[in-house]
Scaffold this motif. Structure first.
Motif, PDB file in Angstrom:
ATOM      1  N   ASP A   1       0.829  -1.209   0.000  1.00  0.00           N
ATOM      2  CA  ASP A   1       0.000   0.000   0.000  1.00  0.00           C
ATOM      3  C   ASP A   1       0.860   1.254   0.000  1.00  0.00           C
ATOM      4  O   ASP A   1       0.548   2.246  -0.683  1.00  0.00           O
ATOM      5  N   LEU A   2       1.972   1.217   0.793  1.00  0.00           N
ATOM      6  CA  LEU A   2       2.836   2.386   0.842  1.00  0.00           C
ATOM      7  C   LEU A   2       3.530   2.619  -0.495  1.00  0.00           C
ATOM      8  O   LEU A   2       3.640   3.774  -0.970  1.00  0.00           O
ATOM      9  N   ALA A   3       4.024   1.535  -1.131  1.00  0.00           N
ATOM     10  CA  ALA A   3       4.680   1.683  -2.437  1.00  0.00           C
ATOM     11  C   ALA A   3       3.705   2.187  -3.488  1.00  0.00           C
ATOM     12  O   ALA A   3       4.048   3.033  -4.345  1.00  0.00           O
ATOM     13  N   GLU A   4       2.489   1.719  -3.435  1.00  0.00           N
ATOM     14  CA  GLU A   4       1.482   2.164  -4.406  1.00  0.00           C
ATOM     15  C   GLU A   4       1.123   3.630  -4.189  1.00  0.00           C
ATOM     16  O   GLU A   4       0.918   4.394  -5.155  1.00  0.00           O
ATOM     17  N   ALA A   5       1.024   4.057  -2.914  1.00  0.00           N
ATOM     18  CA  ALA A   5       0.719   5.459  -2.615  1.00  0.00           C
ATOM     19  C   ALA A   5       1.843   6.379  -3.047  1.00  0.00           C
ATOM     20  O   ALA A   5       1.615   7.561  -3.351  1.00  0.00           O
ATOM     21  N   ALA A   6       3.119   5.819  -3.066  1.00  0.00           N
ATOM     22  CA  ALA A   6       4.274   6.632  -3.454  1.00  0.00           C
ATOM     23  C   ALA A   6       4.483   6.648  -4.953  1.00  0.00           C
ATOM     24  O   ALA A   6       5.511   7.151  -5.425  1.00  0.00           O
TER      25      ALA A   6
ATOM     26  N   ILE B   1       3.741   1.416  10.316  1.00  0.00           N
ATOM     27  CA  ILE B   1       3.315   2.591  11.085  1.00  0.00           C
ATOM     28  C   ILE B   1       2.688   3.649  10.173  1.00  0.00           C
ATOM     29  O   ILE B   1       1.694   4.302  10.525  1.00  0.00           O
ATOM     30  N   ALA B   2       3.306   3.827   8.997  1.00  0.00           N
ATOM     31  CA  ALA B   2       2.806   4.875   8.097  1.00  0.00           C
ATOM     32  C   ALA B   2       1.397   4.579   7.595  1.00  0.00           C
ATOM     33  O   ALA B   2       0.579   5.501   7.392  1.00  0.00           O
ATOM     34  N   THR B   3       1.071   3.321   7.391  1.00  0.00           N
ATOM     35  CA  THR B   3      -0.271   2.974   6.872  1.00  0.00           C
ATOM     36  C   THR B   3      -1.282   2.780   7.981  1.00  0.00           C
ATOM     37  O   THR B   3      -2.410   2.337   7.722  1.00  0.00           O
ATOM     38  N   ALA B   4      -0.919   3.115   9.221  1.00  0.00           N
ATOM     39  CA  ALA B   4      -1.859   2.953  10.344  1.00  0.00           C
ATOM     40  C   ALA B   4      -2.703   4.208  10.559  1.00  0.00           C
ATOM     41  O   ALA B   4      -3.344   4.333  11.601  1.00  0.00           O
TER      42      ALA B   4
ATOM     43  N   ASP C   1      -1.178  10.485   5.305  1.00  0.00           N
ATOM     44  CA  ASP C   1      -2.227  10.606   4.297  1.00  0.00           C
ATOM     45  C   ASP C   1      -1.710   9.975   3.016  1.00  0.00           C
ATOM     46  O   ASP C   1      -0.823  10.527   2.354  1.00  0.00           O
ATOM     47  N   LEU C   2      -2.207   8.792   2.683  1.00  0.00           N
ATOM     48  CA  LEU C   2      -1.719   8.069   1.520  1.00  0.00           C
ATOM     49  C   LEU C   2      -2.119   8.741   0.205  1.00  0.00           C
ATOM     50  O   LEU C   2      -1.566   8.379  -0.849  1.00  0.00           O
ATOM     51  N   HIS C   3      -3.051   9.716   0.254  1.00  0.00           N
ATOM     52  CA  HIS C   3      -3.429  10.418  -0.965  1.00  0.00           C
ATOM     53  C   HIS C   3      -2.509  11.608  -1.234  1.00  0.00           C
ATOM     54  O   HIS C   3      -2.495  12.126  -2.356  1.00  0.00           O
ATOM     55  N   HIS C   4      -1.785  12.025  -0.215  1.00  0.00           N
ATOM     56  CA  HIS C   4      -0.843  13.133  -0.371  1.00  0.00           C
ATOM     57  C   HIS C   4       0.484  12.734   0.304  1.00  0.00           C
ATOM     58  O   HIS C   4       0.811  13.148   1.417  1.00  0.00           O
ATOM     59  N   VAL C   5       1.231  11.877  -0.364  1.00  0.00           N
ATOM     60  CA  VAL C   5       2.505  11.376   0.182  1.00  0.00           C
ATOM     61  C   VAL C   5       3.565  12.442  -0.001  1.00  0.00           C
ATOM     62  O   VAL C   5       3.674  13.030  -1.102  1.00  0.00           O
ATOM     63  N   PRO C   6       4.359  12.757   1.021  1.00  0.00           N
ATOM     64  CA  PRO C   6       5.416  13.771   0.881  1.00  0.00           C
ATOM     65  C   PRO C   6       6.484  13.330  -0.113  1.00  0.00           C
ATOM     66  O   PRO C   6       6.674  12.144  -0.385  1.00  0.00           O
ATOM     67  N   ASP C   7       7.189  14.324  -0.604  1.00  0.00           N
ATOM     68  CA  ASP C   7       8.203  14.043  -1.628  1.00  0.00           C
ATOM     69  C   ASP C   7       9.368  13.206  -1.085  1.00  0.00           C
ATOM     70  O   ASP C   7       9.919  12.358  -1.804  1.00  0.00           O
TER      71      ASP C   7
END
Length: 222
Positions: free
Chosen positions: A27-32, A82-85, A89-95
């Motif tokens: 999920d984190l890789a996809e959000a990034a 932790i980040a996906t808990a 905000d997975l819709h606005h991932v920081p650079d």
């Protein structure tokens, strides 16, 4: 065959933790920005680095590089959980997170290559133990400061006492000579009133000393 499979609580926990961690990394890789099959490759890359670091630690627990890559892979897995808990905000991932996710494949490949192809330090073999006791060094017992033994003088030869001379053989006095000497001694005593000396009898008889002494001894003359 199904009866031989033993359900272990630790195995169940490992399956659940692996599935959840895998999903969070995806999920984190996809959000990034990593979509499609690329998002599924990221969890595999993290888990493979964990396995490689753990395998190296089993054979070389003092290997600092193995501990370093194990901590990096563990931080990546825990960070995704932790980040996906809900903290991110997975819709606005920081650079900065997009940069980390994009650079992870190269970092994981470098870590896996170093872990696999770097030879482990061989332990220093212990020196062989000789069963035979060591031969003690020879000690020179000769001492130069030891005084020379004092020679013991030989015992003096006992003084030999000269043997006494054999007794002179007493000559046999004839009876007639003894009667004549007795008459001379009686006549001297009758005229002088004293016994006749042996010297006077020797002068009257004119005999050698041994014979005169024999006659004087029988007549008891001094």
């Amino acid at each position: 065959m199904l009866r031989s499979i033993r359900i272990d609580a630790v195995l169940v926990q490992a399956v659940i933790a692996g599935a959840l961690s895998f999903a969070h990394l995806h999920d984190l890789a996809e959000a990034a920005g990593q979509t499609g099959w690329k998002a599924w490759a990221y969890p595999v890359s993290v888990d493979l680095l964990l396995v490689a670091a753990w395998s190296r630690l089993r054979t070389a627990r003092r290997d600092r590089s193995a501990w370093t890559w194990f901590v990096i892979a563990l931080f990546a897995s825990l960070g995704a959980n932790i980040a996906t808990a809900g903290l991110l905000d997975l819709h606005h991932v920081p650079d900065w997170l997009r940069i980390l996710v994009a650079g992870w494949p190269a970092l994981a490949f470098l870590g896996g290559t170093l872990l696999v192809h770097t030879p482990a330090a061989k332990p220093t073999p212990a020196p062989p133990v000789d069963d035979e006791p060591a031969t003690p060094p020879e000690v020179d017992v000769t001492r130069t400061d030891t005084p020379a033994p004092t020679p013991v003088p030989a015992p003096a030869a006992p003084e030999l006492t000269p043997a006494p001379p054999p007794p002179a053989e007493v000559p046999t006095v004839p009876a007639a000579l003894l009667d004549h000497a007795r008459k001379l001694a009686d006549a001297h005593q009758a005229s002088t009133g004293a016994p006749m000396p042996a010297e006077a009898l020797a002068a009257r008889l004119g005999l050698p000393a041994p014979m005169t002494n024999a006659i004087a001894a029988q007549l008891q003359l001094t």
